[in-house]
Design a protein around this motif. Structure first.
Motif, mmCIF file in Angstrom:
data_model
loop_
_atom_site.group_PDB
_atom_site.id
_atom_site.type_symbol
_atom_site.label_atom_id
_atom_site.label_comp_id
_atom_site.label_asym_id
_atom_site.label_seq_id
_atom_site.Cartn_x
_atom_site.Cartn_y
_atom_site.Cartn_z
ATOM 1 N N LYS A 176 0.836 -1.202 0.000
ATOM 2 C CA LYS A 176 0.000 0.000 0.000
ATOM 3 C C LYS A 176 0.871 1.252 0.000
ATOM 4 N N VAL A 177 0.315 2.284 -0.610
ATOM 5 C CA VAL A 177 0.944 3.606 -0.648
ATOM 6 C C VAL A 177 0.149 4.509 0.287
ATOM 7 N N ASN A 178 0.837 5.139 1.222
ATOM 8 C CA ASN A 178 0.181 6.005 2.209
ATOM 9 C C ASN A 178 0.409 7.466 1.811
ATOM 10 N N VAL A 179 -0.659 8.117 1.313
ATOM 11 C CA VAL A 179 -0.558 9.497 0.835
ATOM 12 C C VAL A 179 -0.953 10.461 1.947
ATOM 13 N N LEU A 180 0.033 11.241 2.426
ATOM 14 C CA LEU A 180 -0.174 12.280 3.442
ATOM 15 C C LEU A 180 -0.826 11.744 4.716
ATOM 16 N N ASN A 181 -0.652 10.455 4.972
ATOM 17 C CA ASN A 181 -1.241 9.806 6.147
ATOM 18 C C ASN A 181 -2.765 9.911 6.176
ATOM 19 N N LEU A 182 -3.346 10.174 5.006
ATOM 20 C CA LEU A 182 -4.800 10.297 4.914
ATOM 21 C C LEU A 182 -5.402 9.247 4.002
ATOM 22 N N PHE A 183 -4.721 8.970 2.883
ATOM 23 C CA PHE A 183 -5.235 8.022 1.908
ATOM 24 C C PHE A 183 -4.303 6.822 1.824
ATOM 25 N N LYS A 184 -4.851 5.641 2.090
ATOM 26 C CA LYS A 184 -4.085 4.399 1.976
ATOM 27 C C LYS A 184 -4.582 3.650 0.750
ATOM 28 N N ILE A 185 -3.719 3.587 -0.256
ATOM 29 C CA ILE A 185 -4.097 2.987 -1.540
ATOM 30 C C ILE A 185 -3.406 1.642 -1.678
ATOM 31 N N HIS A 186 -4.197 0.593 -1.821
ATOM 32 C CA HIS A 186 -3.657 -0.761 -1.935
ATOM 33 C C HIS A 186 -3.176 -1.019 -3.366
ATOM 34 N N VAL A 187 -2.032 -1.651 -3.464
ATOM 35 C CA VAL A 187 -1.388 -1.891 -4.754
ATOM 36 C C VAL A 187 -0.907 -3.340 -4.813
ATOM 37 N N VAL A 188 -1.050 -3.951 -5.978
ATOM 38 C CA VAL A 188 -0.490 -5.284 -6.208
ATOM 39 C C VAL A 188 0.364 -5.209 -7.468
ATOM 40 N N SER A 189 1.656 -5.461 -7.311
ATOM 41 C CA SER A 189 2.586 -5.439 -8.437
ATOM 42 C C SER A 189 3.068 -6.857 -8.709
ATOM 43 N N SER A 190 3.006 -7.270 -9.959
ATOM 44 C CA SER A 190 3.424 -8.633 -10.300
ATOM 45 C C SER A 190 4.253 -8.638 -11.581
ATOM 46 N N THR A 191 5.066 -9.656 -11.699
ATOM 47 C CA THR A 191 5.878 -9.850 -12.894
ATOM 48 C C THR A 191 5.942 -11.335 -13.219
ATOM 49 N N SER A 192 5.943 -11.621 -14.503
ATOM 50 C CA SER A 192 5.988 -13.005 -14.962
ATOM 51 C C SER A 192 6.985 -13.113 -16.107
ATOM 52 N N CYS A 193 7.950 -14.020 -15.954
ATOM 53 C CA CYS A 193 8.990 -14.182 -16.974
ATOM 54 C C CYS A 193 9.043 -15.618 -17.470
ATOM 55 N N ASP A 194 8.861 -15.783 -18.769
ATOM 56 C CA ASP A 194 9.066 -17.087 -19.405
ATOM 57 C C ASP A 194 10.507 -17.153 -19.920
ATOM 58 N N PHE A 195 11.157 -18.290 -19.706
ATOM 59 C CA PHE A 195 12.525 -18.451 -20.190
ATOM 60 C C PHE A 195 12.795 -19.937 -20.430
ATOM 61 N N THR A 196 13.888 -20.191 -21.065
ATOM 62 C CA THR A 196 14.258 -21.570 -21.406
ATOM 63 C C THR A 196 15.635 -21.891 -20.826
ATOM 64 N N VAL A 197 15.728 -23.039 -20.169
ATOM 65 C CA VAL A 197 17.023 -23.535 -19.694
ATOM 66 C C VAL A 197 17.555 -24.504 -20.748
ATOM 67 N N PHE A 198 18.709 -24.164 -21.326
ATOM 68 C CA PHE A 198 19.341 -25.029 -22.325
ATOM 69 C C PHE A 198 20.287 -25.980 -21.592
ATOM 70 N N LEU A 199 19.900 -27.237 -21.527
ATOM 71 C CA LEU A 199 20.623 -28.220 -20.726
ATOM 72 C C LEU A 199 21.988 -28.566 -21.307
ATOM 73 N N SER A 200 22.147 -28.440 -22.608
ATOM 74 C CA SER A 200 23.401 -28.850 -23.245
ATOM 75 C C SER A 200 24.583 -27.976 -22.820
ATOM 76 N N ASN A 201 24.329 -26.671 -22.669
ATOM 77 C CA ASN A 201 25.433 -25.784 -22.292
ATOM 78 C C ASN A 201 25.155 -25.029 -20.987
ATOM 79 N N ALA A 202 24.120 -25.447 -20.255
ATOM 80 C CA ALA A 202 23.783 -24.874 -18.938
ATOM 81 C C ALA A 202 23.630 -23.353 -18.994
ATOM 82 N N THR A 203 22.812 -22.881 -19.921
ATOM 83 C CA THR A 203 22.550 -21.444 -20.041
ATOM 84 C C THR A 203 21.036 -21.186 -20.017
#
Length: 215
Positions: A176-203
């Motif tokens: 939550k973000v507290n604005v001037l100790n008067l307004f409490k605004i709830h926030v949800v931040s998310s991130t999603s990353c797709d990636f590939t593990v290459f087993l042959s060279n461990a990268t």
């Protein structure tokens, strides 16, 4: 002389109530003016707070980003005859929480997850914390792949045989973000990353990340 003196006394006695009434009227006017001034100041302060809350201190969306994913450890063997896979992998995930607000951002306990084709195969906690205004908090997380959860998945053997393991790292951070100790605004931040593990060279490669924030 006595008549004249008596007349002056009567006039004086008549003037006294009038003078008292005038003073009462002046007091009421003074009190009214003070009340109007106090109300005007309070209205000005309220309007100023509202303007600041929606301009300078307007809540902005904190952003969580996954900056990089790398292999810290990889042990891999494939028994094609027995259709068995031995896989132990540990990934280092560099994550950053950015707070663009002019006020602090306080986030609660959360976690980062490691997923394989929609199935959770690893998790690491993210402890609660607080960030100052216009700041960024880098974090280094270690996710361990629990391959025993994938033994019964037919696609897992196929992916390992092909030398490429598609994975996903996901982090969801509520706060939550507290604005001037008067307004409490709830926030949800998310991130999603797709990636590939290459087993042959461990990268790690083919990284594709998406970010989302809800106010």
């Amino acid at each position: 002389m006595e008549v004249e003196s008596s007349g002056r006394k009567n006039a004086k006695s008549m003037d006294e109530p009038a003078s008292s009434a005038a003073r009462a009227i002046r007091r009421r006017r003074k009190c009214r003016n003070i009340c109007f001034a106090v109300i005007a100041v309070l209205l000005f302060i309220i309007i100023l707070i509202v303007i600041l809350a929606f301009t300078v201190f307007k809540a902005k969306r904190p952003v969580t980003t996954i900056d990089s994913v790398s292999l810290a450890n990889l042990k891999f063997s494939l028994d094609v005859v027995r259709l068995q896979v031995l896989l132990n992998a540990t990934l280092d995930v560099d994550l950053t929480i950015k707070n663009p607000n002019k006020v602090g951002f306080k986030y609660t306990d959360s976690s980062a997850q490691l997923n394989y084709r929609g199935q959770q195969v690893g998790e690491v906690p993210i402890p609660a914390g607080k960030m100052p205004a216009d700041a960024a908090a880098p974090m280094n997380l270690t996710l361990t792949l629990m391959a025993d959860r994938l033994v019964s998945d037919s696609k897992f053997f196929s992916d390992v045989s092909g030398g490429e393991l598609p994975l996903n790292a996901f982090a969801r951070i509520p706060g939550k973000v507290n604005v001037l100790n008067l307004f409490k605004i709830h926030v949800v931040s998310s991130t999603s990353c797709d990636f590939t593990v290459f087993l042959s060279n461990a990268t790690v490669g083919d990284q594709d990340c998406k970010y989302k924030t809800k106010l």
